[in-house]
Design a protein around this motif. Sequence first.
Motif, PDB file in Angstrom:
ATOM      1  N   TYR A  25      12.981  18.004   1.300  1.00  0.00           N
ATOM      2  CA  TYR A  25      12.545  17.391   2.551  1.00  0.00           C
ATOM      3  C   TYR A  25      11.434  16.374   2.287  1.00  0.00           C
ATOM      4  O   TYR A  25      11.431  15.271   2.845  1.00  0.00           O
ATOM      5  N   ALA A  26      10.502  16.726   1.419  1.00  0.00           N
ATOM      6  CA  ALA A  26       9.400  15.816   1.103  1.00  0.00           C
ATOM      7  C   ALA A  26       9.922  14.540   0.447  1.00  0.00           C
ATOM      8  O   ALA A  26       9.441  13.433   0.736  1.00  0.00           O
ATOM      9  N   ALA A  27      10.922  14.669  -0.434  1.00  0.00           N
ATOM     10  CA  ALA A  27      11.491  13.491  -1.086  1.00  0.00           C
ATOM     11  C   ALA A  27      12.187  12.592  -0.066  1.00  0.00           C
ATOM     12  O   ALA A  27      12.061  11.362  -0.113  1.00  0.00           O
ATOM     13  N   ALA A  28      12.927  13.213   0.861  1.00  0.00           N
ATOM     14  CA  ALA A  28      13.601  12.427   1.899  1.00  0.00           C
ATOM     15  C   ALA A  28      12.585  11.725   2.796  1.00  0.00           C
ATOM     16  O   ALA A  28      12.781  10.567   3.210  1.00  0.00           O
ATOM     17  N   ARG A  29      11.489  12.395   3.082  1.00  0.00           N
ATOM     18  CA  ARG A  29      10.438  11.797   3.914  1.00  0.00           C
ATOM     19  C   ARG A  29       9.784  10.617   3.187  1.00  0.00           C
ATOM     20  O   ARG A  29       9.503   9.570   3.787  1.00  0.00           O
ATOM     21  N   THR A  30       9.570  10.774   1.889  1.00  0.00           N
ATOM     22  CA  THR A  30       9.004   9.680   1.103  1.00  0.00           C
ATOM     23  C   THR A  30       9.931   8.476   1.121  1.00  0.00           C
ATOM     24  O   THR A  30       9.484   7.326   1.264  1.00  0.00           O
ATOM     25  N   ARG A  31      11.223   8.728   0.982  1.00  0.00           N
ATOM     26  CA  ARG A  31      12.173   7.625   1.016  1.00  0.00           C
ATOM     27  C   ARG A  31      12.124   6.905   2.355  1.00  0.00           C
ATOM     28  O   ARG A  31      12.172   5.667   2.419  1.00  0.00           O
ATOM     29  N   THR A  32      12.030   7.658   3.431  1.00  0.00           N
ATOM     30  CA  THR A  32      11.915   7.054   4.756  1.00  0.00           C
ATOM     31  C   THR A  32      10.651   6.204   4.863  1.00  0.00           C
ATOM     32  O   THR A  32      10.676   5.076   5.376  1.00  0.00           O
ATOM     33  N   ASP A  33       9.538   6.718   4.376  1.00  0.00           N
ATOM     34  CA  ASP A  33       8.278   5.978   4.436  1.00  0.00           C
ATOM     35  C   ASP A  33       8.377   4.673   3.645  1.00  0.00           C
ATOM     36  O   ASP A  33       7.834   3.638   4.062  1.00  0.00           O
ATOM     37  N   TRP A  34       9.043   4.713   2.486  1.00  0.00           N
ATOM     38  CA  TRP A  34       9.196   3.497   1.697  1.00  0.00           C
ATOM     39  C   TRP A  34      10.090   2.494   2.427  1.00  0.00           C
ATOM     40  O   TRP A  34       9.813   1.286   2.429  1.00  0.00           O
ATOM     41  N   TYR A  35      11.145   2.953   3.059  1.00  0.00           N
ATOM     42  CA  TYR A  35      12.019   2.067   3.825  1.00  0.00           C
ATOM     43  C   TYR A  35      11.226   1.383   4.944  1.00  0.00           C
ATOM     44  O   TYR A  35      11.354   0.174   5.175  1.00  0.00           O
ATOM     45  N   LEU A  36      10.403   2.134   5.635  1.00  0.00           N
ATOM     46  CA  LEU A  36       9.595   1.563   6.710  1.00  0.00           C
ATOM     47  C   LEU A  36       8.602   0.544   6.160  1.00  0.00           C
ATOM     48  O   LEU A  36       8.317  -0.479   6.805  1.00  0.00           O
ATOM     49  N   GLU A  37       8.066   0.802   4.962  1.00  0.00           N
ATOM     50  CA  GLU A  37       7.167  -0.165   4.326  1.00  0.00           C
ATOM     51  C   GLU A  37       7.928  -1.449   3.977  1.00  0.00           C
ATOM     52  O   GLU A  37       7.403  -2.557   4.121  1.00  0.00           O
ATOM     53  N   CYS A  38       9.165  -1.306   3.528  1.00  0.00           N
ATOM     54  CA  CYS A  38       9.989  -2.490   3.251  1.00  0.00           C
ATOM     55  C   CYS A  38      10.218  -3.305   4.519  1.00  0.00           C
ATOM     56  O   CYS A  38      10.138  -4.545   4.496  1.00  0.00           O
ATOM     57  N   LEU A  39      10.503  -2.621   5.626  1.00  0.00           N
ATOM     58  CA  LEU A  39      10.686  -3.343   6.885  1.00  0.00           C
ATOM     59  C   LEU A  39       9.432  -4.129   7.253  1.00  0.00           C
ATOM     60  O   LEU A  39       9.509  -5.266   7.751  1.00  0.00           O
ATOM     61  N   ARG A  40       8.272  -3.535   7.004  1.00  0.00           N
ATOM     62  CA  ARG A  40       7.013  -4.246   7.276  1.00  0.00           C
ATOM     63  C   ARG A  40       6.899  -5.494   6.414  1.00  0.00           C
ATOM     64  O   ARG A  40       6.517  -6.569   6.888  1.00  0.00           O
ATOM     65  N   LEU A  41       7.264  -5.367   5.138  1.00  0.00           N
ATOM     66  CA  LEU A  41       7.197  -6.510   4.229  1.00  0.00           C
ATOM     67  C   LEU A  41       8.177  -7.604   4.646  1.00  0.00           C
ATOM     68  O   LEU A  41       7.874  -8.802   4.531  1.00  0.00           O
ATOM     69  N   PHE A  42       9.355  -7.198   5.132  1.00  0.00           N
ATOM     70  CA  PHE A  42      10.363  -8.189   5.515  1.00  0.00           C
ATOM     71  C   PHE A  42      10.000  -8.925   6.806  1.00  0.00           C
ATOM     72  O   PHE A  42      10.670  -9.892   7.176  1.00  0.00           O
ATOM     73  N   GLU A  43       8.945  -8.510   7.485  1.00  0.00           N
ATOM     74  CA  GLU A  43       8.459  -9.302   8.609  1.00  0.00           C
ATOM     75  C   GLU A  43       7.872 -10.628   8.141  1.00  0.00           C
ATOM     76  O   GLU A  43       7.878 -11.626   8.867  1.00  0.00           O
ATOM     77  N   ASP A  44       7.383 -10.638   6.890  1.00  0.00           N
ATOM     78  CA  ASP A  44       6.723 -11.828   6.350  1.00  0.00           C
ATOM     79  C   ASP A  44       7.470 -12.469   5.184  1.00  0.00           C
ATOM     80  O   ASP A  44       7.213 -13.630   4.850  1.00  0.00           O
ATOM     81  N   PHE A  45       8.369 -11.717   4.550  1.00  0.00           N
ATOM     82  CA  PHE A  45       9.030 -12.208   3.347  1.00  0.00           C
ATOM     83  C   PHE A  45      10.546 -12.071   3.467  1.00  0.00           C
ATOM     84  O   PHE A  45      11.056 -11.185   4.153  1.00  0.00           O
ATOM     85  N   ASP A  46      11.241 -12.951   2.753  1.00  0.00           N
ATOM     86  CA  ASP A  46      12.699 -12.934   2.764  1.00  0.00           C
ATOM     87  C   ASP A  46      13.278 -12.032   1.684  1.00  0.00           C
ATOM     88  O   ASP A  46      14.444 -11.628   1.771  1.00  0.00           O
ATOM     89  N   LYS A  73       0.851  -1.188   0.000  1.00  0.00           N
ATOM     90  CA  LYS A  73       0.000   0.000   0.000  1.00  0.00           C
ATOM     91  C   LYS A  73       0.888   1.240   0.000  1.00  0.00           C
ATOM     92  O   LYS A  73       1.231   1.787   1.054  1.00  0.00           O
ATOM     93  N   PHE A  74       1.290   1.638  -1.207  1.00  0.00           N
ATOM     94  CA  PHE A  74       2.180   2.784  -1.320  1.00  0.00           C
ATOM     95  C   PHE A  74       1.827   3.581  -2.555  1.00  0.00           C
ATOM     96  O   PHE A  74       1.354   3.034  -3.556  1.00  0.00           O
ATOM     97  N   ASP A  75       2.050   4.885  -2.487  1.00  0.00           N
ATOM     98  CA  ASP A  75       1.812   5.784  -3.618  1.00  0.00           C
ATOM     99  C   ASP A  75       3.041   5.736  -4.518  1.00  0.00           C
ATOM    100  O   ASP A  75       4.053   6.379  -4.237  1.00  0.00           O
ATOM    101  N   TRP A  76       2.971   4.981  -5.601  1.00  0.00           N
ATOM    102  CA  TRP A  76       4.147   4.763  -6.453  1.00  0.00           C
ATOM    103  C   TRP A  76       4.562   6.013  -7.212  1.00  0.00           C
ATOM    104  O   TRP A  76       5.736   6.221  -7.492  1.00  0.00           O
ATOM    105  N   GLU A  77       3.609   6.862  -7.544  1.00  0.00           N
ATOM    106  CA  GLU A  77       3.977   8.112  -8.209  1.00  0.00           C
ATOM    107  C   GLU A  77       4.754   9.014  -7.257  1.00  0.00           C
ATOM    108  O   GLU A  77       5.695   9.711  -7.657  1.00  0.00           O
ATOM    109  N   ARG A  78       4.386   8.969  -6.001  1.00  0.00           N
ATOM    110  CA  ARG A  78       5.119   9.722  -4.981  1.00  0.00           C
ATOM    111  C   ARG A  78       6.547   9.188  -4.856  1.00  0.00           C
ATOM    112  O   ARG A  78       7.502   9.963  -4.726  1.00  0.00           O
ATOM    113  N   LEU A  79       6.714   7.865  -4.932  1.00  0.00           N
ATOM    114  CA  LEU A  79       8.049   7.278  -4.830  1.00  0.00           C
ATOM    115  C   LEU A  79       8.908   7.689  -6.026  1.00  0.00           C
ATOM    116  O   LEU A  79      10.079   8.046  -5.874  1.00  0.00           O
TER     117      LEU A  79
END
Length: 460
Positions: A356-377, A301-307
């Motif tokens: 700043y907004a771009a850096a914040r987006t990158r942080t949000d995507w990293y946190l989303e990756c961490l969430r995914l890595f709870e279930d996936f390798d 669940k991420f805004d890919w255009e924002r990424l």
Amino acid sequence: MPELCRLGATELAALLAKGAVSSREIVTAFLDHIDRVNPAHNAIVSLRERSDILAEADAADGRLRAKGPDGLLHGLPIAIKDLAPTKGLRTTFGSPIHADFVPDADSLTVARIRAAGAIVIGKTNTPEFGLGSHTYNPVFGTTRNAYDPGLSAGGSSGGAAVALALRMLPVADGGDMGGSLRNPAGYNNVYGMRPSQGRVPNAGSEDLFYSQLATDGPMARSVADLAGLLAIQAGPDARAPLSLQDPFRWEPGTRARPGRIAWLGDLGCHLAMEAGVLDVCEWALARLAAAGCAAEPVLPKFDWERLWSAFVVLRQFSIAGKHGPLFDDPATRGLLKPEMQWEIESGRRLSADALYAAARTRTDWYLECLRLFEDFDALALPSAQLFAFDADWHWPREIAGRPMDSYHRWMEVVAPGTLSGCPVISLPAGFDGAGRSMGLQLIGRPGDDAGLLGLAELHE
């Protein structure tokens, strides 16, 4: 093809250690093969004089007899990507501005490669300043695909990938900001690895406390060689304050345990994909599933255009800061390709709020990756959105009928890996019916380069 050229660095090193072959014999075989093959593909440039190279090979043989190997690459030939400075050897960055530039020092990674015993025979071709995933420039021309010279080699490590695929080199270095180790690996059926951010120090950067988009990394025809070169490139350096401090270790045979892979595909139809790309990648995932690593379709669940916007902003900021002086100088501005001028002009219009907004987006995507890595390798994506295209194009203007709005939008599929800061490997996925190869990106957990290599070995 000489039998020695069929072997990778690990195999050649073993033969050298046993005394079964000499560095002179290995280097001669590769140079002869380069003479036969390179003219049709233009992968290796600034090739040194054969007599000078063979003199270094003889010296390597002498050192081997006297005290053993310097390292994995002892007495083996390598050509360095033409974005990395090489002492005493022309480094053009693919730009006519630097067509005659000869550095007086090696970059950090080149110095480490030389210390491991490698013999630098020349450079591998790259786009102008590495911009764009298609290897052509006004200094050396176009590098052509290993499987079809009429098609693109990818980029920016296109010369390295083609030289590997055609057995002109046993192993090769490269660099990656926007897929430059992944796209050409996929287009030429080899391995390319973008290491964890900071794994390979970027000591030569002008922005030591910001350099978090680009990184050097290895390319190879086997996972063992990929890991071997990464072990040479990796390791902290005080001149690179953001480099990782933990040592990198990996041994062949440490295959990953069976696990789960999140197949992100085309990001829920967000990415335009040429017909067949997803099929080839899903075939590769099926092979991994047969080895115990099941792939499951997942749509974060991420805004890919924002990424994508964050990737563009951070890239433009970095490029404008580094290359802006060339744009300001009337003597060099006209020698910059239009894409470079666009990057600099756009970067200079950026506001602090946008950064700043771009850096914040990158942080949000990293946190989303961490969430995914709870279930996936690992997270999986294609290495490119279309197969290798006409080598005479500047860049693809559309994919599957969808227009591309910039020279790099067609490579949007690499942005999630870059912005995650995680290790990413492009595996050889397979070929379509027209004989064009495609790669599969696997994004691993933060800092777990060894675990990702284990998964790649399972695939291998």
